[in-house]
Design a protein around this motif. Sequence first.
Motif, PDB file in Angstrom:
ATOM      1  N   VAL A  19       0.847  -1.187   0.000  1.00  0.00           N
ATOM      2  CA  VAL A  19       0.000   0.000   0.000  1.00  0.00           C
ATOM      3  C   VAL A  19       0.887   1.243   0.000  1.00  0.00           C
ATOM      4  CG1 VAL A  19      -1.699   1.295   1.339  1.00  0.00           C
ATOM      5  CG2 VAL A  19      -1.901  -1.187   1.142  1.00  0.00           C
ATOM      6  N   GLY A  20       0.559   2.173  -0.885  1.00  0.00           N
ATOM      7  CA  GLY A  20       1.321   3.412  -1.008  1.00  0.00           C
ATOM      8  C   GLY A  20       2.314   3.430  -2.138  1.00  0.00           C
ATOM      9  N   ASP A  21       2.664   2.250  -2.681  1.00  0.00           N
ATOM     10  CA  ASP A  21       3.583   2.196  -3.823  1.00  0.00           C
ATOM     11  C   ASP A  21       2.957   2.874  -5.036  1.00  0.00           C
ATOM     12  OD1 ASP A  21       5.515   0.764  -2.476  1.00  0.00           O
ATOM     13  OD2 ASP A  21       5.048  -1.152  -3.422  1.00  0.00           O
ATOM     14  N   TYR A  43      -3.571  -8.039  -2.752  1.00  0.00           N
ATOM     15  CA  TYR A  43      -4.116  -9.377  -2.550  1.00  0.00           C
ATOM     16  C   TYR A  43      -3.198 -10.375  -3.243  1.00  0.00           C
ATOM     17  CZ  TYR A  43      -8.107  -6.576  -1.212  1.00  0.00           C
ATOM     18  OH  TYR A  43      -8.906  -5.660  -0.603  1.00  0.00           O
ATOM     19  N   ASP A  44      -3.418 -11.658  -3.014  1.00  0.00           N
ATOM     20  CA  ASP A  44      -2.548 -12.682  -3.597  1.00  0.00           C
ATOM     21  C   ASP A  44      -2.463 -12.605  -5.120  1.00  0.00           C
ATOM     22  OD1 ASP A  44      -1.880 -13.698  -1.122  1.00  0.00           O
ATOM     23  OD2 ASP A  44      -3.402 -15.276  -1.186  1.00  0.00           O
ATOM     24  N   ILE A  49      -5.880  -0.166  -7.172  1.00  0.00           N
ATOM     25  CA  ILE A  49      -5.113   1.054  -7.380  1.00  0.00           C
ATOM     26  C   ILE A  49      -6.046   2.249  -7.556  1.00  0.00           C
ATOM     27  CG2 ILE A  49      -3.129  -0.145  -8.390  1.00  0.00           C
ATOM     28  CD1 ILE A  49      -4.167   0.659 -11.168  1.00  0.00           C
ATOM     29  N   VAL A  50      -5.471   3.436  -7.343  1.00  0.00           N
ATOM     30  CA  VAL A  50      -6.195   4.683  -7.559  1.00  0.00           C
ATOM     31  C   VAL A  50      -5.295   5.608  -8.369  1.00  0.00           C
ATOM     32  CG1 VAL A  50      -7.182   6.716  -6.454  1.00  0.00           C
ATOM     33  CG2 VAL A  50      -7.523   4.477  -5.434  1.00  0.00           C
ATOM     34  N   ASP A  51      -5.837   6.104  -9.470  1.00  0.00           N
ATOM     35  CA  ASP A  51      -5.153   7.079 -10.308  1.00  0.00           C
ATOM     36  C   ASP A  51      -5.418   8.458  -9.705  1.00  0.00           C
ATOM     37  OD1 ASP A  51      -4.772   9.060 -12.476  1.00  0.00           O
ATOM     38  OD2 ASP A  51      -4.485   7.297 -13.736  1.00  0.00           O
ATOM     39  N   ALA A  52      -4.406   9.297  -9.600  1.00  0.00           N
ATOM     40  CA  ALA A  52      -4.567  10.626  -9.003  1.00  0.00           C
ATOM     41  C   ALA A  52      -5.589  11.480  -9.755  1.00  0.00           C
ATOM     42  CB  ALA A  52      -3.224  11.345  -8.963  1.00  0.00           C
TER      43      ALA A  52
END
Length: 76
Positions: A19-21, A43-44, A49-52
Motif C-alpha cells: 500500500v502506497g507504492d 491481494y494474492d 489502485i487509484v489514479d490521481a
Amino acid sequence: MSDEKCPFEFNFDPASFKVGDTVSYRVPKLTGFPFAAQVKAVYDDYIEIVDAGEPGKIMRATRESRPVVNDEDALN
C-alpha cells in the motif's frame, strides 16, 4: 536528451507491492499507454489502485510488473 528526472518512483516488482507504492499500469484499449497510480490494497492475485486523476475511483489490476486494468473498469 534531457537530464530531467521522472517525478515518480515506480515499483515494478509485483512480489513486493505494498500500500502506497506507485505503479505504472496499462489499459488494453489504450494500446499500452502507461498511467501512474497508487496501490491502495494488495491481494494474492491482484491489487487495487487509484489514479490521481480520479481519486474516488478504485480499480482492480493484475499483479504483474506493469499491472493491467480492464477496459471497462478504467474507462467507465
